[in-house]
Each structure stands twice: as C-alpha cells, then as structure tokens.
Scaffold this motif. Structure first.
Motif, PDB file in Angstrom:
ATOM      1  N   LYS A 192       7.756  -6.873   7.392  1.00 12.95           N
ATOM      2  CA  LYS A 192       6.666  -6.047   6.877  1.00 12.95           C
ATOM      3  C   LYS A 192       6.264  -6.487   5.475  1.00 12.95           C
ATOM      4  O   LYS A 192       5.064  -6.548   5.145  1.00 12.95           O
ATOM      5  CB  LYS A 192       7.073  -4.568   6.859  1.00 12.95           C
ATOM      6  CG  LYS A 192       5.944  -3.634   6.481  1.00 12.95           C
ATOM      7  CD  LYS A 192       6.342  -2.183   6.669  1.00 12.95           C
ATOM      8  CE  LYS A 192       5.187  -1.244   6.362  1.00 12.95           C
ATOM      9  NZ  LYS A 192       5.558   0.183   6.599  1.00 12.95           N
ATOM     10  N   ALA A 193       7.248  -6.808   4.645  1.00 16.69           N
ATOM     11  CA  ALA A 193       6.951  -7.282   3.292  1.00 16.69           C
ATOM     12  C   ALA A 193       6.155  -8.582   3.338  1.00 16.69           C
ATOM     13  O   ALA A 193       5.333  -8.849   2.449  1.00 16.69           O
ATOM     14  CB  ALA A 193       8.242  -7.486   2.505  1.00 16.69           C
ATOM     15  N   ALA A 194       6.371  -9.384   4.370  1.00 15.53           N
ATOM     16  CA  ALA A 194       5.620 -10.636   4.511  1.00 15.53           C
ATOM     17  C   ALA A 194       4.136 -10.345   4.704  1.00 15.53           C
ATOM     18  O   ALA A 194       3.281 -10.985   4.083  1.00 15.53           O
ATOM     19  CB  ALA A 194       6.165 -11.438   5.690  1.00 15.53           C
ATOM     20  N   VAL A 195       3.815  -9.382   5.546  1.00 16.96           N
ATOM     21  CA  VAL A 195       2.412  -9.005   5.758  1.00 16.96           C
ATOM     22  C   VAL A 195       1.833  -8.429   4.465  1.00 16.96           C
ATOM     23  O   VAL A 195       0.701  -8.754   4.073  1.00 16.96           O
ATOM     24  CB  VAL A 195       2.282  -7.992   6.909  1.00 16.96           C
ATOM     25  CG1 VAL A 195       0.840  -7.547   7.075  1.00 16.96           C
ATOM     26  CG2 VAL A 195       2.795  -8.583   8.223  1.00 16.96           C
ATOM     27  N   GLU A 196       2.594  -7.582   3.803  1.00 23.12           N
ATOM     28  CA  GLU A 196       2.113  -6.963   2.570  1.00 23.12           C
ATOM     29  C   GLU A 196       1.837  -8.006   1.494  1.00 23.12           C
ATOM     30  O   GLU A 196       0.876  -7.895   0.727  1.00 23.12           O
ATOM     31  CB  GLU A 196       3.131  -5.930   2.086  1.00 23.12           C
ATOM     32  CG  GLU A 196       3.238  -4.708   3.005  1.00 23.12           C
ATOM     33  CD  GLU A 196       4.383  -3.784   2.637  1.00 23.12           C
ATOM     34  OE1 GLU A 196       5.284  -4.240   1.871  1.00 23.12           O
ATOM     35  OE2 GLU A 196       4.400  -2.639   3.116  1.00 23.12           O
ATOM     36  N   HIS A 197       2.683  -9.038   1.428  1.00 24.74           N
ATOM     37  CA  HIS A 197       2.482 -10.098   0.439  1.00 24.74           C
ATOM     38  C   HIS A 197       1.172 -10.840   0.716  1.00 24.74           C
ATOM     39  O   HIS A 197       0.396 -11.111  -0.222  1.00 24.74           O
ATOM     40  CB  HIS A 197       3.652 -11.085   0.471  1.00 24.74           C
ATOM     41  CG  HIS A 197       3.441 -12.291  -0.402  1.00 24.74           C
ATOM     42  ND1 HIS A 197       3.598 -12.255  -1.773  1.00 24.74           N
ATOM     43  CD2 HIS A 197       3.067 -13.576  -0.097  1.00 24.74           C
ATOM     44  CE1 HIS A 197       3.335 -13.445  -2.279  1.00 24.74           C
ATOM     45  NE2 HIS A 197       3.010 -14.267  -1.286  1.00 24.74           N
ATOM     46  N   LEU A 198       0.917 -11.172   1.961  1.00 23.40           N
ATOM     47  CA  LEU A 198      -0.319 -11.883   2.307  1.00 23.40           C
ATOM     48  C   LEU A 198      -1.551 -11.047   1.974  1.00 23.40           C
ATOM     49  O   LEU A 198      -2.573 -11.565   1.535  1.00 23.40           O
ATOM     50  CB  LEU A 198      -0.307 -12.262   3.790  1.00 23.40           C
ATOM     51  CG  LEU A 198       0.765 -13.268   4.204  1.00 23.40           C
ATOM     52  CD1 LEU A 198       0.729 -13.481   5.711  1.00 23.40           C
ATOM     53  CD2 LEU A 198       0.601 -14.595   3.480  1.00 23.40           C
ATOM     54  N   HIS A 199      -1.430  -9.744   2.170  1.00 28.67           N
ATOM     55  CA  HIS A 199      -2.541  -8.852   1.829  1.00 28.67           C
ATOM     56  C   HIS A 199      -2.734  -8.787   0.306  1.00 28.67           C
ATOM     57  O   HIS A 199      -3.865  -8.850  -0.189  1.00 28.67           O
ATOM     58  CB  HIS A 199      -2.278  -7.457   2.392  1.00 28.67           C
ATOM     59  CG  HIS A 199      -3.405  -6.504   2.200  1.00 28.67           C
ATOM     60  ND1 HIS A 199      -3.429  -5.561   1.183  1.00 28.67           N
ATOM     61  CD2 HIS A 199      -4.581  -6.345   2.869  1.00 28.67           C
ATOM     62  CE1 HIS A 199      -4.544  -4.859   1.245  1.00 28.67           C
ATOM     63  NE2 HIS A 199      -5.265  -5.310   2.258  1.00 28.67           N
ATOM     64  N   ILE A 204      -5.397 -12.010   3.714  1.00 32.76           N
ATOM     65  CA  ILE A 204      -5.807 -11.240   4.889  1.00 32.76           C
ATOM     66  C   ILE A 204      -6.607 -10.022   4.432  1.00 32.76           C
ATOM     67  O   ILE A 204      -6.449  -9.534   3.313  1.00 32.76           O
ATOM     68  CB  ILE A 204      -4.601 -10.788   5.743  1.00 32.76           C
ATOM     69  CG1 ILE A 204      -3.688  -9.842   4.963  1.00 32.76           C
ATOM     70  CG2 ILE A 204      -3.810 -11.993   6.223  1.00 32.76           C
ATOM     71  CD1 ILE A 204      -2.516  -9.320   5.789  1.00 32.76           C
ATOM     72  N   GLY A 205      -7.464  -9.547   5.335  1.00 32.17           N
ATOM     73  CA  GLY A 205      -8.320  -8.432   4.962  1.00 32.17           C
ATOM     74  C   GLY A 205      -8.030  -7.155   5.713  1.00 32.17           C
ATOM     75  O   GLY A 205      -8.835  -6.231   5.682  1.00 32.17           O
ATOM     76  N   ASP A 206      -6.886  -7.092   6.384  1.00 32.04           N
ATOM     77  CA  ASP A 206      -6.607  -5.926   7.224  1.00 32.04           C
ATOM     78  C   ASP A 206      -5.126  -5.599   7.166  1.00 32.04           C
ATOM     79  O   ASP A 206      -4.286  -6.477   7.333  1.00 32.04           O
ATOM     80  CB  ASP A 206      -7.021  -6.224   8.668  1.00 32.04           C
ATOM     81  CG  ASP A 206      -6.885  -5.014   9.584  1.00 32.04           C
ATOM     82  OD1 ASP A 206      -6.667  -3.902   9.069  1.00 32.04           O
ATOM     83  OD2 ASP A 206      -7.008  -5.185  10.804  1.00 32.04           O
ATOM     84  N   MET A 207      -4.810  -4.340   6.920  1.00 31.05           N
ATOM     85  CA  MET A 207      -3.416  -3.881   6.974  1.00 31.05           C
ATOM     86  C   MET A 207      -3.261  -2.754   7.988  1.00 31.05           C
ATOM     87  O   MET A 207      -2.311  -1.988   7.950  1.00 31.05           O
ATOM     88  CB  MET A 207      -2.980  -3.393   5.595  1.00 31.05           C
ATOM     89  CG  MET A 207      -2.553  -4.511   4.654  1.00 31.05           C
ATOM     90  SD  MET A 207      -0.988  -5.285   5.128  1.00 31.05           S
ATOM     91  CE  MET A 207       0.155  -3.955   4.761  1.00 31.05           C
ATOM     92  N   SER A 208      -4.216  -2.646   8.904  1.00 28.85           N
ATOM     93  CA  SER A 208      -4.189  -1.549   9.867  1.00 28.85           C
ATOM     94  C   SER A 208      -3.464  -1.967  11.138  1.00 28.85           C
ATOM     95  O   SER A 208      -3.020  -3.117  11.290  1.00 28.85           O
ATOM     96  CB  SER A 208      -5.615  -1.125  10.219  1.00 28.85           C
ATOM     97  OG  SER A 208      -6.221  -2.112  11.054  1.00 28.85           O
ATOM     98  N   ASN A 209      -3.376  -1.046  12.101  1.00 29.52           N
ATOM     99  CA  ASN A 209      -2.777  -1.355  13.392  1.00 29.52           C
ATOM    100  C   ASN A 209      -3.621  -2.315  14.212  1.00 29.52           C
ATOM    101  O   ASN A 209      -3.186  -2.762  15.273  1.00 29.52           O
ATOM    102  CB  ASN A 209      -2.540  -0.062  14.178  1.00 29.52           C
ATOM    103  CG  ASN A 209      -1.411   0.767  13.594  1.00 29.52           C
ATOM    104  OD1 ASN A 209      -0.478   0.228  13.002  1.00 29.52           O
ATOM    105  ND2 ASN A 209      -1.489   2.078  13.744  1.00 29.52           N
TER     106      ASN A 209
END
Length: 256
Positions: A192-199, A204-209
């Motif tokens: 999850k932290a990996a996705v948050e870092h990219l955001h 990336i432009g999306d943190m939704s489901n």
C-alpha cells in the motif's frame, strides 16, 4: 422481514443476530446460490467482483464456471477488518438460507491484529457446523499485495500511469530506486505504501478503488501470482468447482 431489510441488517443497520431466516427460502442446498463473500472493505469487493464478473474468470482460475453476481453476492463488514474475526458468523448468518458456501476475506494490516492462525481459528469456530463449505482468506499484509505483479502494462493502466516527459521507468523501477521494492523480491514489502508513494510523486492520478477494478478487468493471467492468500482463494474455488477434463474442444488456462 423483506429481503431488502435483511440486506440492510447485514450491512450493520440492525443487529445481525436478530435477523430471522426468510420465509420461503429454499431448504434444498442445490437450490441455493453458489457462494457468498464476506469482505472487510470495498476494495476487496471491487477487485474480486470485477475479476469474477469476467466471462473468462473460470479459465483464468482453472475451475468450472459458477453463478456469481457482484451486485448480490457480497456482504461488507460494517466495521472492516477488526470486526471480521469477532463477528464473521453473525454477519453471514442471515445468508445461510440463500447460499451453500461462504468465503471470508480480510486484510491482516489492522490495529492490534491477531496472528493469522488465530484469525483462521476464530472464524472457523463461528462457521463450523453451520456452513457445509467455507474458507477464510487473510491477505498479508493487505489487498494491494494482490495488485503488484509482473504484468507491467496492466499495472500502468490500472494506476493511470503518467510519468514526466522522458521518464521511461516502470513502476517497479521507480519503487526500487526509492527503496520500496527490493530487487530480488516479487512484491514490495509494504504494497500500500508503494501505491501511496507513486501518488505522492505524481506518477499516478488515482488512489480510488478504480485501481483494483481496472487491474481485475485487464489482468491476463493469475497463474504466476505468488501471494499465498490468493493462491488459497484459487485452490478453494477450483476444489469447490472442479474443471471438466480437458478435451480437444475445451481447455482451461491451467491446462495450457
């Protein structure tokens, strides 16, 4: 009580234990729906629902087709992961008259989490003797672990990947350089932290489901998934719904 009211109860609007079995619900197991999923959050509902909603899902899993409706066959836990080990039986109780089988899915990344073996034990004790067939899937640490794989282009599409001009690195390369994905590991240590870092870094432009939906709809294969919880889910479904023997006219992805 109407079926709609029973559904509201399962979502926490009323005490679940007080919901009676619906009059006229089938007693014959063969007349019930195939499987209900108790999930700890909407992300799980999105990823599992859109994957099983694919016409080719059974070929990807290597099982026989079974009846599934993502708008109907989910029970979300109102209070998420921490509630599931305590109340899985109560949350699923209203649906025993409608379904033959149940699968419980939850993350292990929640405050004061019990050991995984203890979670399996506690939920199993609640469902044993009530559900003829059930499974408990505990994702370590959390759902994003199912997302990270070697399907680079699918991951880019799911993330809505938008690197700066001239930056042709893959998501994995960006995360490796940030120390969030070790070179010899199949997945980031903290998915999850990996996705948050990219955001945070505006890749990336999306943190939704929507990330989970796009991935589930586009992933070409799940055979190489190394996550133990997803392997357990696949093994459960293939055992419950075994594929027919491969012939000259039919084959599954697993048989190829």
């Amino acid at each position: 009580m109407s079926r709609a009211a029973a559904r509201r109860a399962a979502r926490g609007a009323n005490p679940v234990a007080q919901v009676p079995r619906q009059a006229g619900e089938p007693e014959d197991e063969s007349a019930k729906r195939d499987v209900v999923f108790l999930v700890a959050d909407r992300g799980m509902e999105t990823m599992i629902g859109h994957f099983l909603g694919r016409k080719d899902f059974h070929q990807k899993l290597g099982c026989a087709p079974f009846v599934f409706d993502r708008r109907r066959d989910f029970v979300p836990a109102p209070h998420h992961d921490s509630e599931v080990p305590l109340r899985a039986g109560a949350l699923l109780q209203p649906w025993r008259g409608e379904y033959r089988r149940a699968i419980v899915v939850m993350d292990h990344a929640y405050d004061n989490a019990l050991p995984v073996d203890e979670i399996h034990k506690r939920i199993g004790e609640q469902l044993e003797g009530i559900w003829p067939q059930f499974a408990v899937v505990v994702i370590e640490p959390e759902l994003e672990n199912w997302f990270w794989s070697d399907h680079t282009e699918v991951i880019k599409k799911a993330l809505v990947w938008r690197p700066r001009s001239g930056d042709d690195r893959t998501p994995r390369q960006v995360l490796e350089e940030a120390g969030l994905w070790l070179p010899d590991e199949a997945k980031p240590e903290d998915p999850k932290a990996a996705v948050e870092h990219l955001h945070k870094m505006k890749y990336i432009g999306d943190m939704s489901n929507g990330i989970f939906r796009r991935f589930a709809e586009a992933v070409p294969s799940v055979r190489r998934c190394t996550d133990a919880s997803f392997q357990h889910l696949m093994a459960t479904l293939t055992a419950w719904f075994p594929a027919e023997t491969t012939t000259a006219h039919t084959t599954t992805e697993y048989a190829q």
